[in-house]
Design an enzyme around this catalytic site. Structure first.
Site, short mmCIF file in Angstrom:
data_model
loop_
_atom_site.label_atom_id
_atom_site.label_comp_id
_atom_site.label_asym_id
_atom_site.label_seq_id
_atom_site.Cartn_x
_atom_site.Cartn_y
_atom_site.Cartn_z
N HIS A 317 113.44 62.71 -12.70
CA HIS A 317 114.61 63.44 -13.18
C HIS A 317 115.26 62.60 -14.26
O HIS A 317 115.30 61.38 -14.17
CB HIS A 317 115.60 63.67 -12.03
CG HIS A 317 116.61 64.73 -12.33
ND1 HIS A 317 117.75 64.46 -13.04
CD2 HIS A 317 116.62 66.04 -12.04
CE1 HIS A 317 118.43 65.57 -13.17
NE2 HIS A 317 117.78 66.56 -12.58
N ASP A 374 113.32 70.63 -6.95
CA ASP A 374 112.24 71.61 -7.05
C ASP A 374 111.09 71.31 -6.10
O ASP A 374 110.30 72.19 -5.78
CB ASP A 374 111.69 71.65 -8.49
CG ASP A 374 112.73 72.19 -9.42
OD1 ASP A 374 113.30 73.24 -9.09
OD2 ASP A 374 112.97 71.57 -10.47
N1 ACO Z 1 104.67 62.30 -12.94
C1 ACO Z 1 104.13 61.18 -13.51
N2 ACO Z 1 104.80 60.38 -14.37
C2 ACO Z 1 106.07 60.70 -14.65
C3 ACO Z 1 106.70 61.84 -14.11
C4 ACO Z 1 105.96 62.66 -13.21
N3 ACO Z 1 106.50 63.75 -12.66
N4 ACO Z 1 107.97 61.94 -14.58
C5 ACO Z 1 108.14 60.90 -15.41
N5 ACO Z 1 106.99 60.15 -15.45
C6 ACO Z 1 106.82 58.89 -16.20
C7 ACO Z 1 106.67 59.14 -17.69
O1 ACO Z 1 105.31 59.29 -18.06
C8 ACO Z 1 107.29 57.88 -18.27
O2 ACO Z 1 106.35 56.84 -18.10
P1 ACO Z 1 106.28 55.63 -19.21
O3 ACO Z 1 107.64 54.97 -19.16
O4 ACO Z 1 105.16 54.76 -18.74
O5 ACO Z 1 106.00 56.30 -20.53
C9 ACO Z 1 108.44 57.57 -17.30
O6 ACO Z 1 108.03 58.14 -16.04
C10 ACO Z 1 109.78 58.16 -17.73
O7 ACO Z 1 109.61 59.57 -17.90
P2 ACO Z 1 110.21 60.44 -19.08
O8 ACO Z 1 109.36 61.63 -19.30
O9 ACO Z 1 110.53 59.55 -20.25
O10 ACO Z 1 111.59 60.86 -18.41
P3 ACO Z 1 112.51 62.07 -18.83
O11 ACO Z 1 113.86 61.74 -18.33
O12 ACO Z 1 112.36 62.38 -20.28
O13 ACO Z 1 111.88 63.31 -18.03
C11 ACO Z 1 111.44 64.94 -16.38
C12 ACO Z 1 112.38 63.82 -16.84
C13 ACO Z 1 111.21 65.95 -17.50
C14 ACO Z 1 112.11 65.68 -15.22
C15 ACO Z 1 110.10 64.31 -15.93
O14 ACO Z 1 110.33 63.40 -14.88
C16 ACO Z 1 109.07 65.37 -15.50
O15 ACO Z 1 108.36 65.93 -16.35
N6 ACO Z 1 108.98 65.68 -14.17
C17 ACO Z 1 108.10 66.71 -13.70
C18 ACO Z 1 108.73 68.07 -13.91
C19 ACO Z 1 109.87 68.34 -12.97
O16 ACO Z 1 109.78 68.13 -11.76
N7 ACO Z 1 110.98 68.87 -13.53
C20 ACO Z 1 112.15 69.25 -12.76
C21 ACO Z 1 113.36 68.52 -13.19
S1 ACO Z 1 114.69 68.88 -12.11
C22 ACO Z 1 115.33 70.34 -12.64
O17 ACO Z 1 115.23 70.75 -13.75
C23 ACO Z 1 116.05 71.11 -11.63
#
Ligand code: ACO
Length: 440
Positions: A317, A374
């Site tokens: 998140h 979620d």
């Molecule tokens: N699975 C694997 N790796 C992940 C995940 C995941 N679900 N989420 C983040 N990471 C990793 C990224 O690859 C990144 O790694 P790095 O630092 O080595 O490059 C690091 O964790 C940070 O992630 P970001 O994408 O930079 O974080 P951001 O804050 O931009 O994204 C997000 C947050 C979009 C929610 C992301 O965690 C994601 O895509 N999760 C899966 C989708 C999801 O569950 N969304 C629901 C959000 S809650 C809502 O809207 C109610």
């Protein structure tokens, strides 16, 4: 015109920025709220220095002052108007939370009764709306239908909505909260080829929604109280979440003075994406893809592989770097629902195991990737018999409350202006046009 509310932030010192090229110093005020980090007020930055800030994804940017919702992502805290989400989920119901978000305080008995009555009496949609659905293919994604139908409400109420009038704004807010279950249920009924079911005033908000979704004219539909309570809890947990992508979209669209129904349609469009509200549907699809508990490590490895676009849906998140407090509530609700429905779901076993493995994996620990709301809401909705393509629709229904509360707050904010970010331009510098015949 309603009186604009007073800003409540307090000045608490300043920071000084020094331009390394000119040596010129600029003092910028620091503002503090009730809770959470203070902010550097950069409104005078450009006029005082000629610089813009650069923050794609708004990771360090506060775009507004708000009194509605507070999140401490490090500690996993979520408060609506000061009340912890866990207490609201346990002791309140969705319409009471809607009142709280919209009006700022919990209602007394008379106010609660009046609010329920008002919402109940706005649930029907104009009969002409029925015909809009027929323009969509039966296999259209219900979120696409929602964007179209909610946007079309602007055509039904455009002249009657003066957004500068607080009474008009409240009527539009009540209409939206009241009609969303009807519009969502109609999107579902249209997709499955069943007749639309009209709202019933003798049912609660959530019961009415379940009735419109699952009743058919040829037999009586009995509401299951466990199903109604679980759905109501899901609605409470999704009602608002501060300045997320869809809420910021609603504020941005509304900042131009646009019709509120059109602004909410823009919010629904933003919510649809899998990185936002679309994740609950994506969680269930991901769990369907993982065949057995033994194969979980394969998927964990794929989620960690930077060359593989696969991510563990329902994990991570932007704000929570701890357990999402909404996921904590839903984790309990999930086992209650599955127990009550007598479901021994293999997918739940996979979900629980996946969570355990991910929470102990160095990659997820280091990046503070915890299950989000979620992760469990998808499983609960599936157990309640809701098809996956409706999951995000239900999220939109609940979040409408937050959207209208935030939209009202924005319009009442004395510092409100049209939202207009700037950019760091990296395209071609100015050059002269070359006629087609002269281009090589
Ligand atoms: N699975 C694997 N790796 C992940 C995940 C995941 N679900 N989420 C983040 N990471 C990793 C990224 O690859 C990144 O790694 P790095 O630092 O080595 O490059 C690091 O964790 C940070 O992630 P970001 O994408 O930079 O974080 P951001 O804050 O931009 O994204 C997000 C947050 C979009 C929610 C992301 O965690 C994601 O895509 N999760 C899966 C989708 C999801 O569950 N969304 C629901 C959000 S809650 C809502 O809207 C109610």
């Amino acid at each position: 015109m309603s009186a604009k509310s007073q800003q409540a932030s307090k000045s608490s010192g300043s920071v000084t920025l020094t331009d390394p090229s000119s040596g010129q110093a600029l003092e910028l005020p620091v503002l503090s709220g009730t809770l959470g980090p203070s902010v550097v007020d950069i409104r005078a930055l450009y006029s005082g220095s000629g610089y813009f800030t650069y923050d794609p994804g708004y990771t360090s940017t506060g775009a507004c002052e708000s009194k509605i919702t507070f999140i401490d992502g490090e500690k996993g805290i979520l408060l609506h108007r000061g009340y912890p989400i866990g207490e609201l989920a346990e002791q309140s119901d969705f319409l009471e939370v809607a009142y709280l978000l919209l009006r700022g305080e919990l209602p007394n008995e008379t106010e609660a009764k009046d609010f329920v009555d008002t919402i109940t009496r706005h649930t029907m949609v104009h009969e002409q709306i029925n015909y809009l659905y027929r323009g969509f293919r039966r296999d259209a994604h219900p979120m696409a239908v929602m964007i179209g139908v909610v946007g079309a409400l602007a055509a039904f109420y455009h002249d009657a909505t003066d957004i500068g009038d607080s009474t008009h704004r409240m009527i539009a807010s009540h209409r939206l909260i009241a009609k969303m279950p009807t519009i969502a249920a109609m999107a579902y009924k249209y997709a499955v080829g069943q007749p639309f079911v009209y709202p019933r005033n003798d049912l609660t908000y959530t019961e009415n929604f379940l009735h419109m979704l699952f009743a058919v004219p040829c037999e009586e539909y009995k509401i299951n109280p466990v199903q109604a309570r679980a759905m109501d809890r899901i609605l409470i947990l999704h009602a608002d979440h501060e300045q997320n992508a869809s809420t910021s979209t609603v504020r941005l669209a509304g900042s131009s003075g646009a019709n509120p129904y059109a602004c909410i349609a823009a919010g629904i469009a933003t919510l649809w994406g899998p990185a936002h509200g679309g994740a609950n549907e994506a969680v269930v699809r991901m769990l369907e893809e993982i065949p057995t508990v033994e194969q979980i490590p394969e998927y964990i490895a794929r989620a960690k592989d930077k060359n593989d676009p696969f991510r563990l849906m329902g994990f991570g998140h932007r704000v929570y770097k701890n357990y999402d407090p909404r996921a904590t509530v839903l984790r309990e609700t999930c086992s209650e629902v599955l127990d009550d429905f007598g479901i021994d779901d293999d997918k739940l076993k996979i979900a629980v195991e996946l969570e355990k493995i991910a929470l102990n994996d160095e990659y997820f620990i280091e990046r503070k990737l915890y299950p989000n709301v979620d992760f469990y809401s998808g499983l609960i909705l599936k157990a309640l018999g809701i098809p996956p393509e409706l999951f995000t629709v239900i999220f939109a229904l609940a979040r409408t409350v937050g959207w209208v509360a935030q939209w009202n707050e924005m319009i009442e904010d004395p510092s409100q202006k049209i939202g207009r970010p700037r950019q760091l331009y990296t395209g071609a510098a100015e050059r002269s046009f070359i006629p087609l015949a002269d281009r090589g």
